[in-house]
Design a protein around this motif. Structure first.
Motif, PDB file in Angstrom:
ATOM      1  N   SER A  49       2.653  -1.745   6.085  1.00 28.23           N
ATOM      2  CA  SER A  49       2.712  -0.285   6.077  1.00 28.23           C
ATOM      3  C   SER A  49       1.416   0.303   5.538  1.00 28.23           C
ATOM      4  O   SER A  49       0.898  -0.145   4.516  1.00 28.23           O
ATOM      5  CB  SER A  49       3.877   0.169   5.204  1.00 28.23           C
ATOM      6  OG  SER A  49       5.082  -0.369   5.704  1.00 28.23           O
ATOM      7  N   VAL A  50       0.915   1.287   6.228  1.00 29.04           N
ATOM      8  CA  VAL A  50      -0.379   1.877   5.893  1.00 29.04           C
ATOM      9  C   VAL A  50      -0.227   3.394   5.789  1.00 29.04           C
ATOM     10  O   VAL A  50       0.342   4.044   6.668  1.00 29.04           O
ATOM     11  CB  VAL A  50      -1.423   1.532   6.984  1.00 29.04           C
ATOM     12  CG1 VAL A  50      -2.750   2.228   6.706  1.00 29.04           C
ATOM     13  CG2 VAL A  50      -1.612   0.020   7.088  1.00 29.04           C
ATOM     14  N   LEU A  51      -0.747   3.912   4.690  1.00 25.42           N
ATOM     15  CA  LEU A  51      -0.700   5.348   4.459  1.00 25.42           C
ATOM     16  C   LEU A  51      -2.062   5.937   4.823  1.00 25.42           C
ATOM     17  O   LEU A  51      -3.090   5.359   4.478  1.00 25.42           O
ATOM     18  CB  LEU A  51      -0.398   5.547   2.972  1.00 25.42           C
ATOM     19  CG  LEU A  51      -0.099   6.912   2.401  1.00 25.42           C
ATOM     20  CD1 LEU A  51       1.129   7.526   3.054  1.00 25.42           C
ATOM     21  CD2 LEU A  51       0.128   6.770   0.882  1.00 25.42           C
ATOM     22  N   VAL A  52      -2.070   7.068   5.510  1.00 21.13           N
ATOM     23  CA  VAL A  52      -3.336   7.754   5.757  1.00 21.13           C
ATOM     24  C   VAL A  52      -3.365   8.992   4.862  1.00 21.13           C
ATOM     25  O   VAL A  52      -2.587   9.933   5.048  1.00 21.13           O
ATOM     26  CB  VAL A  52      -3.500   8.158   7.239  1.00 21.13           C
ATOM     27  CG1 VAL A  52      -4.845   8.857   7.449  1.00 21.13           C
ATOM     28  CG2 VAL A  52      -3.387   6.943   8.152  1.00 21.13           C
ATOM     29  N   ASP A  53      -4.214   8.943   3.841  1.00 23.54           N
ATOM     30  CA  ASP A  53      -4.404   9.971   2.817  1.00 23.54           C
ATOM     31  C   ASP A  53      -3.243  10.015   1.818  1.00 23.54           C
ATOM     32  O   ASP A  53      -2.140   9.551   2.097  1.00 23.54           O
ATOM     33  CB  ASP A  53      -4.634  11.360   3.429  1.00 23.54           C
ATOM     34  CG  ASP A  53      -5.981  11.456   4.142  1.00 23.54           C
ATOM     35  OD1 ASP A  53      -6.908  10.738   3.742  1.00 23.54           O
ATOM     36  OD2 ASP A  53      -6.100  12.252   5.090  1.00 23.54           O
ATOM     37  N   THR A  54      -3.530  10.535   0.634  1.00 25.01           N
ATOM     38  CA  THR A  54      -2.527  10.647  -0.436  1.00 25.01           C
ATOM     39  C   THR A  54      -2.510  12.103  -0.889  1.00 25.01           C
ATOM     40  O   THR A  54      -3.268  12.508  -1.758  1.00 25.01           O
ATOM     41  CB  THR A  54      -2.875   9.726  -1.624  1.00 25.01           C
ATOM     42  OG1 THR A  54      -4.189  10.037  -2.113  1.00 25.01           O
ATOM     43  CG2 THR A  54      -2.827   8.261  -1.231  1.00 25.01           C
ATOM     44  N   THR A  55      -1.658  12.891  -0.280  1.00 23.42           N
ATOM     45  CA  THR A  55      -1.670  14.336  -0.523  1.00 23.42           C
ATOM     46  C   THR A  55      -1.027  14.683  -1.862  1.00 23.42           C
ATOM     47  O   THR A  55      -0.320  13.862  -2.456  1.00 23.42           O
ATOM     48  CB  THR A  55      -0.913  15.099   0.588  1.00 23.42           C
ATOM     49  OG1 THR A  55       0.488  15.078   0.279  1.00 23.42           O
ATOM     50  CG2 THR A  55      -1.153  14.507   1.963  1.00 23.42           C
TER      51      THR A  55
ATOM     52  N   ASP B 244      -2.484   9.264  -7.697  1.00 22.25           N
ATOM     53  CA  ASP B 244      -1.863   8.694  -8.908  1.00 22.25           C
ATOM     54  C   ASP B 244      -0.444   8.171  -8.633  1.00 22.25           C
ATOM     55  O   ASP B 244       0.036   7.253  -9.303  1.00 22.25           O
ATOM     56  CB  ASP B 244      -1.839   9.745 -10.022  1.00 22.25           C
ATOM     57  CG  ASP B 244      -1.487   9.140 -11.363  1.00 22.25           C
ATOM     58  OD1 ASP B 244      -2.356   8.490 -11.965  1.00 22.25           O
ATOM     59  OD2 ASP B 244      -0.320   9.281 -11.793  1.00 22.25           O
ATOM     60  N   ASP B 245       0.224   8.775  -7.634  1.00 20.79           N
ATOM     61  CA  ASP B 245       1.603   8.371  -7.328  1.00 20.79           C
ATOM     62  C   ASP B 245       1.716   6.962  -6.756  1.00 20.79           C
ATOM     63  O   ASP B 245       2.826   6.441  -6.630  1.00 20.79           O
ATOM     64  CB  ASP B 245       2.252   9.366  -6.360  1.00 20.79           C
ATOM     65  CG  ASP B 245       2.663  10.651  -7.066  1.00 20.79           C
ATOM     66  OD1 ASP B 245       2.996  10.587  -8.263  1.00 20.79           O
ATOM     67  OD2 ASP B 245       2.640  11.722  -6.427  1.00 20.79           O
ATOM     68  N   VAL B 246       0.596   6.330  -6.407  1.00 21.90           N
ATOM     69  CA  VAL B 246       0.710   4.962  -5.898  1.00 21.90           C
ATOM     70  C   VAL B 246       1.120   3.984  -7.004  1.00 21.90           C
ATOM     71  O   VAL B 246       1.449   2.833  -6.715  1.00 21.90           O
ATOM     72  CB  VAL B 246      -0.572   4.443  -5.190  1.00 21.90           C
ATOM     73  CG1 VAL B 246      -1.019   5.388  -4.096  1.00 21.90           C
ATOM     74  CG2 VAL B 246      -1.684   4.156  -6.187  1.00 21.90           C
ATOM     75  N   ARG B 247       1.155   4.461  -8.240  1.00 24.83           N
ATOM     76  CA  ARG B 247       1.654   3.605  -9.328  1.00 24.83           C
ATOM     77  C   ARG B 247       3.021   2.998  -8.998  1.00 24.83           C
ATOM     78  O   ARG B 247       3.296   1.856  -9.335  1.00 24.83           O
ATOM     79  CB  ARG B 247       1.738   4.400 -10.631  1.00 24.83           C
ATOM     80  CG  ARG B 247       0.371   4.657 -11.257  1.00 24.83           C
ATOM     81  CD  ARG B 247       0.513   5.510 -12.509  1.00 24.83           C
ATOM     82  NE  ARG B 247       1.082   6.813 -12.182  1.00 24.83           N
ATOM     83  CZ  ARG B 247       1.954   7.462 -12.949  1.00 24.83           C
ATOM     84  NH1 ARG B 247       2.367   6.935 -14.077  1.00 24.83           N
ATOM     85  NH2 ARG B 247       2.402   8.651 -12.581  1.00 24.83           N
TER      86      ARG B 247
END
Ligand code: ZN
Ligand code: ZN
Ligand code: ZN
Length: 259
Positions: free
Chosen positions: A52-58, A90-93
């Motif tokens: 799974s790949v995220l494009v950008d972290t809004t 920061d939410d990727v924690r």
């Protein structure tokens, strides 16, 4: 037509303010149509092998992840470093914890990575914050990248005076935040099945395609289908869709496409 390699979920389809905008009483900001509620722009790619790949972290990443069941992120592709595309990093924690503490590789161009290092400097400090720091590894994108056997091709696009990155995977391309396609990038967008492209509003804009500009690109590339994103409150979903040519629609938060 390409065979399905996975799917893409639109986590957000709005412009930088989001829709509704704070304090706006316009019909779109007050709309009860869920498709008029637009969080900041991002997509989530899920390949058939589970990668799974995220494009950008809004700034809306936490809300988006809870709403659309994003529970795994193997890599992040950054388009550029504007606040509406990075401020949720920061939410990727939570993904770090869910994935055994492993750092998540974040891909981007030099300017984006430099800015991320500055904005999120605390994440790169060698102090012990326990589980309080996002664990990320920055990786400069110099060309096509292979993830889960899929080739991801960075596609430079003009965003006002600067080049930022769109991305292509198979027959799918995601070009957020752009108002021009450089000569060298047109061939990278050949033979598309699905194109997602910035179209902020009808009125011209200095750093984003308006609807007419996006339709011009769509006409030249002639993908099977196209979706407009990074949409502001000028465009009511249902009424705008009725005016768009066949095969072109506004994206909306929660839209899922097989790619
Ligand atoms: Zn409004
Ligand atoms: Zn931008
Ligand atoms: Zn943006």
């Amino acid at each position: 037509m390409s065979t399905s390699a996975g799917r893409v979920t639109f986590l957000g389809s709005g412009t930088s303010h989001g829709v509704p905008m704070i304090g706006c009483r316009c019909p779109v900001c007050q709309s009860t149509d869920e498709r008029d509620h637009r969080t900041r722009p991002s997509i989530y790619l899920q390949f058939d092998d589970g990668t799974s790949v995220l494009v950008d972290t809004t700034p809306d990443l936490r809300t988006q992840a809870l709403r659309y069941g994003v529970e795994r992120v193997d890599a992040i592709l950054f388009t550029h470093c504007h606040a509406d595309h990075v401020m949720g990093l920061d939410d990727v924690r939570r993904f770090n914890v869910l994935q055994g503490g492993r750092p998540i590789t974040c891909y981007g161009d030099d300017q984006t990575l430099d800015n991320l290092r500055r904005i999120f400097s605390y994440a790169f400090e060698a102090t012990d914050h326990g589980g309080g720091l996002p664990r990320i590894q920055l990786q400069r994108l110099a060309g096509p990248l292979s993830i889960a056997g899929q080739t991801i091709v960075p596609v430079p696009v003009w965003h006002g005076p600067r080049l930022i990155l769109g991305y292509r995977v198979g027959g799918f391309a995601y070009l957020t935040d752009c108002n021009g396609i450089p000569d060298d990038s047109w061939p990278l967008l050949d033979q598309l099945d699905t194109l997602v492209i910035d179209a902020v509003r009808h009125r011209p804009h200095g750093t984003h395609f308006n609807v007419a500009g996006a339709l011009g690109v769509i006409e030249r590339l002639a993908p099977r289908r196209a979706y407009l994103t990074h949409i502001c409150h000028d465009l009511p979903h249902a009424a705008t869709n009725r005016q768009l040519p066949a095969g072109v629609e506004l994206a909306y938060d929660g839209l899922v496409l097989e790619i």
